[in-house]
Write a protein that holds these residues in place. Sequence first.
Motif: not given
Length: 175
Positions: A69-82, A138-143
């Motif tokens: 999973a990546n880019n999970t915030d509103y602005f899609s800037r956080n990269g991969k999540v732990p 969108a949330r599914y496609v972006k993983k």
Amino acid sequence: MIIFFDFISLLPIVIYFSLIYNFLINPLKNIVDLFLFIYILATDYLVKIIKHLEYPEKLYKITRRPEGANNTDYFSRNGKVPADTPGFPSGHVTGVTIFSIFMILVKWKFQGGIMNFFNENKRYTLVHLFLIFITGLARYVKKCHNLFQIFGGFVFGTFMSVIFYYLMKLFLLLN
């Protein structure tokens, strides 16, 4: 295509600003918009609390964000999540569902049958349901979320929307 879904993930922020804008344009007429804005923000905080609950071992895996999973915030800037980051329920889907279902309930007012309402308000209803669908997609496609988390956001958002609708009726802010 992912950039399109990044923009769709901004939908909750667009809704927030729209509600504030409506309120500021005509505060006396649009007081419910301000309350809905506050309610959605408060529910978003509640989602953050729910995401960090201890889940039974059987549910633990499906309540964690999908692998990669990546880019999970509103602005899609956080990269991969732990790994093992909580993701249940989807906050994006919850917020958009609260807004969309509330808009449908305000128009419906629980008067008449649901099919009669739908037949008379197809476009209105389908646009609001489409907002929920496209946000979940969108949330599914972006993983960012799995289907269980997206469905959980929809169910929780629907529940919170119905509560908000009745609160507004209780305080006589809806006719």
